[in-house]
Design an enzyme around this catalytic site. Structure first.
Site, PDB file in Angstrom:
ATOM      1  N   GLY A 165      51.800  54.059  17.369  1.00  0.00           N
ATOM      2  CA  GLY A 165      50.965  55.200  17.739  1.00  0.00           C
ATOM      3  C   GLY A 165      50.008  54.922  18.874  1.00  0.00           C
ATOM      4  O   GLY A 165      50.001  53.852  19.479  1.00  0.00           O
TER       5      GLY A 165
ATOM      6  N   HIS B  51      56.127  58.796  15.129  1.00  0.00           N
ATOM      7  CA  HIS B  51      55.263  57.660  14.793  1.00  0.00           C
ATOM      8  C   HIS B  51      56.032  56.800  13.800  1.00  0.00           C
ATOM      9  O   HIS B  51      56.530  57.295  12.790  1.00  0.00           O
ATOM     10  CB  HIS B  51      53.948  58.137  14.180  1.00  0.00           C
ATOM     11  CG  HIS B  51      53.004  57.017  13.877  1.00  0.00           C
ATOM     12  ND1 HIS B  51      52.142  57.034  12.809  1.00  0.00           N
ATOM     13  CD2 HIS B  51      52.790  55.823  14.501  1.00  0.00           C
ATOM     14  CE1 HIS B  51      51.445  55.911  12.790  1.00  0.00           C
ATOM     15  NE2 HIS B  51      51.821  55.168  13.809  1.00  0.00           N
ATOM     16  N   ASP B  52      56.152  55.515  14.067  1.00  0.00           N
ATOM     17  CA  ASP B  52      57.027  54.664  13.259  1.00  0.00           C
ATOM     18  C   ASP B  52      56.666  54.689  11.775  1.00  0.00           C
ATOM     19  O   ASP B  52      57.553  54.662  10.915  1.00  0.00           O
ATOM     20  CB  ASP B  52      57.068  53.229  13.791  1.00  0.00           C
ATOM     21  CG  ASP B  52      55.703  52.604  14.030  1.00  0.00           C
ATOM     22  OD1 ASP B  52      54.683  53.189  13.600  1.00  0.00           O
ATOM     23  OD2 ASP B  52      55.644  51.526  14.647  1.00  0.00           O
ATOM     24  N   THR B  53      55.381  54.789  11.462  1.00  0.00           N
ATOM     25  CA  THR B  53      54.999  54.858  10.048  1.00  0.00           C
ATOM     26  C   THR B  53      55.452  56.166   9.417  1.00  0.00           C
ATOM     27  O   THR B  53      55.864  56.190   8.252  1.00  0.00           O
ATOM     28  CB  THR B  53      53.481  54.693   9.881  1.00  0.00           C
ATOM     29  OG1 THR B  53      53.060  53.516  10.557  1.00  0.00           O
ATOM     30  CG2 THR B  53      53.100  54.596   8.411  1.00  0.00           C
TER      31      THR B  53
ATOM     32  N   THR C 156      53.380  44.463  11.055  1.00  0.00           N
ATOM     33  CA  THR C 156      52.206  44.001  11.793  1.00  0.00           C
ATOM     34  C   THR C 156      50.933  44.590  11.185  1.00  0.00           C
ATOM     35  O   THR C 156      49.917  43.923  11.031  1.00  0.00           O
ATOM     36  CB  THR C 156      52.323  44.394  13.277  1.00  0.00           C
ATOM     37  OG1 THR C 156      53.500  43.795  13.816  1.00  0.00           O
ATOM     38  CG2 THR C 156      51.119  43.924  14.067  1.00  0.00           C
TER      39      THR C 156
ATOM     40  N   ASN D   3      44.549  52.124   7.538  1.00  0.00           N
ATOM     41  CA  ASN D   3      45.119  51.057   8.357  1.00  0.00           C
ATOM     42  C   ASN D   3      44.514  49.727   7.925  1.00  0.00           C
ATOM     43  O   ASN D   3      43.291  49.536   7.992  1.00  0.00           O
ATOM     44  CB  ASN D   3      44.802  51.291   9.837  1.00  0.00           C
ATOM     45  CG  ASN D   3      45.579  52.442  10.426  1.00  0.00           C
ATOM     46  OD1 ASN D   3      46.688  52.277  10.889  1.00  0.00           O
ATOM     47  ND2 ASN D   3      44.987  53.636  10.399  1.00  0.00           N
TER      48      ASN D   3
ATOM     49  N   GLY E  67      59.347  45.549   7.218  1.00  0.00           N
ATOM     50  CA  GLY E  67      59.615  44.126   7.342  1.00  0.00           C
ATOM     51  C   GLY E  67      58.838  43.271   6.369  1.00  0.00           C
ATOM     52  O   GLY E  67      59.290  42.185   5.983  1.00  0.00           O
TER      53      GLY E  67
END
Length: 436
Positions: free
Chosen positions: A22, A180-182, A203, A240, A350
């Site tokens: 993001g 957004h990847d999340t 990450t 986060n 991951g």
């Protein structure tokens, strides 16, 4: 190259979807060209911009509008840094496009901003699900800078002719996925219940729950929860947490020192170390930038009067246990905000490959952890494309398919509860000391 390989394979494919991290963006000039290279969110240019923003528009009011956790790298603060340090660039910009929107533009020529990626910016009205006019006007950003917002699943159309020539002829359409990847990862949570808690672990550890409407109040602000967009108009109420960046940077430092440990080796050394000796606040600002992470962790422990880790195993064990305790604090606060207890945690991404961390999360939180799938972001991306193509009826059918397609590992709490309760008490005191 990826599109060309698909064409050369001879397999028919109908759509392309792009997701990324993001907040970061590129600026497009009036001639349609990229004005400069985008800048990574860990760049130091946003230092002090939160305070500068607060002087223009009260922090409490920003949160009331956006419901977004305050972090130095949010798009609002990146734009404010540009406005103050490189105003000429912003003045000649015609459009701002987030990273996935920028790549979509290069493929199709269409300038749109997808909802889930826009929701990371701290410029989106969380309730209206559109750009905040009061924020834009207060900070002097032009209306034209912000592209129209579209929901995930919307088609951007065909590839540009020149892209067709470079890749081979294909009728595949570019689709706005949950970019957004999340947001894509949460689509792939193989939950059977609607009221689930997730951790998208990589990450960053993005920990939260999926809601129908934003949850914005004094408590959510105090506990630094963010309201980000999800597929189907959902809200991802989450926090986060720094995540496995701490281990990744530690591994890079050890490699610089000539010790090329694998992640498996680091995990094995961590499990051989004595438990719960040293704790850190994973979200301490000292851990944000790249660099000598083990030294910073040791410095934190020394300054807080704790055992200082003596080797890589103790450093990584400290990271895992501190993350697990941060998860416990977050799930307790999430339960309070939602006014219902969490019965389990779904970990995707991951980080599911770090079995010790998954087990510690179960032990620290005292509830089962279901880990998997690993490639949740790519799977969620594909699921939204499948829904857009009419291959799946919607989100819950996609999740049912994912449950049947990928293995999920269950971790039941098994360690001494009293041991983790004592460590949690120390962890809470550690965070309280920092705020005094």
């Amino acid at each position: 190259q990826a599109i060309r390989q698909c064409v050369l394979s001879g397999e028919e494919f109908v759509s392309i979807g792009i997701d990324t991290w993001g907040v970061d963006f590129g600026l497009i000039g009036k001639d349609g060209s990229l004005l400069s290279n985008p800048v990574h969110y860990r760049d130091a240019r946003t230092a002090g911009m939160q305070q500068a923003a607060d002087a223009v528009f009260p922090k409490q009011r920003i949160y009331e509008l956006t419901g977004t956790q305050f972090m130095d790298f949010n798009t609002l603060f990146q734009l404010l840094a540009l406005q103050r340090k490189n105003p000429g660039l912003l003045e000649i910009a015609d459009r701002m496009l987030f990273t996935p929107d920028l790549l979509n533009y290069f493929l199709t020529g269409q300038m749109r901003t997808e909802y889930t990626i826009a929701s990371t910016s701290q410029l989106l009205d969380a309730r209206a699900r559109d750009w905040s006019v009061p924020l834009r006007e207060a900070f002097g950003f032009s209306a034209e800078l912000f592209a129209p917002i579209v929901q995930p699943g919307a088609s951007l159309g065909s590839l540009l002719p020149q892209i067709q020539q470079m890749t081979g002829q294909t009728d595949a359409k570019v689709v706005n996925v949950a970019s957004h990847d999340t947001a894509s990862a949460v689509v792939a949570v193989p939950a059977t219940e609607k009221d689930f808690v997730f951790i998208s672990s990589g990450t960053w550890s993005l920990m939260g729950s999926e809601l129908d409407e934003p949850l914005i109040n004094n408590a959510s602000a105090q506990y630094e929860f963010t309201n980000e967009g999800g597929y189907g108009g959902k809200i991802r109420l989450l926090r986060n947490i720094m995540g496995l960046w701490l281990e990744q940077e530690s591994r890079r430092q050890y490699k610089r020192e000539g010790k090329d440990y694998s992640f498996n080796q680091l995990s094995e050394m961590a499990m051989a170390a004595k438990p719960l000796q040293s704790l850190i606040d994973p979200d301490d600002p000292s851990f944000v930038a790249p660099g000598d992470m083990p030294r910073r962790i040791c410095d934190f422990c020394e300054k807080t009067g704790q055992h200082v880790p003596q080797d890589p195993g103790e450093v990584v064990r400290c990271i895992f246990e501190s993350l697990a305790l941060r998860y416990r604090m977050t799930v307790e606060r999430l339960d309070m905000l939602r006014q219902r207890p969490s019965r389990a945690i779904h970990i995707v991404g991951g980080g599911t490959k770090e079995a010790p961390l998954c087990q510690m999360a179960a032990d620290a939180c005292g509830i089962p952890v279901y880990a998997g799938p690993v490639e949740a972001t790519a799977i969620g991306n594909l699921a939204v494309q499948a829904i857009a193509a009419g291959e799946l009826s919607g989100l819950w059918q996609a999740r049912e398919m994912i449950r049947r397609s990928f293995a999920v590992q269950t971790y039941e709490p098994c360690a001494s509860r009293s041991m983790w309760d004592e460590a949690y008490g120390r962890f809470c005191k550690l965070l309280q000391q920092k705020t005094v």
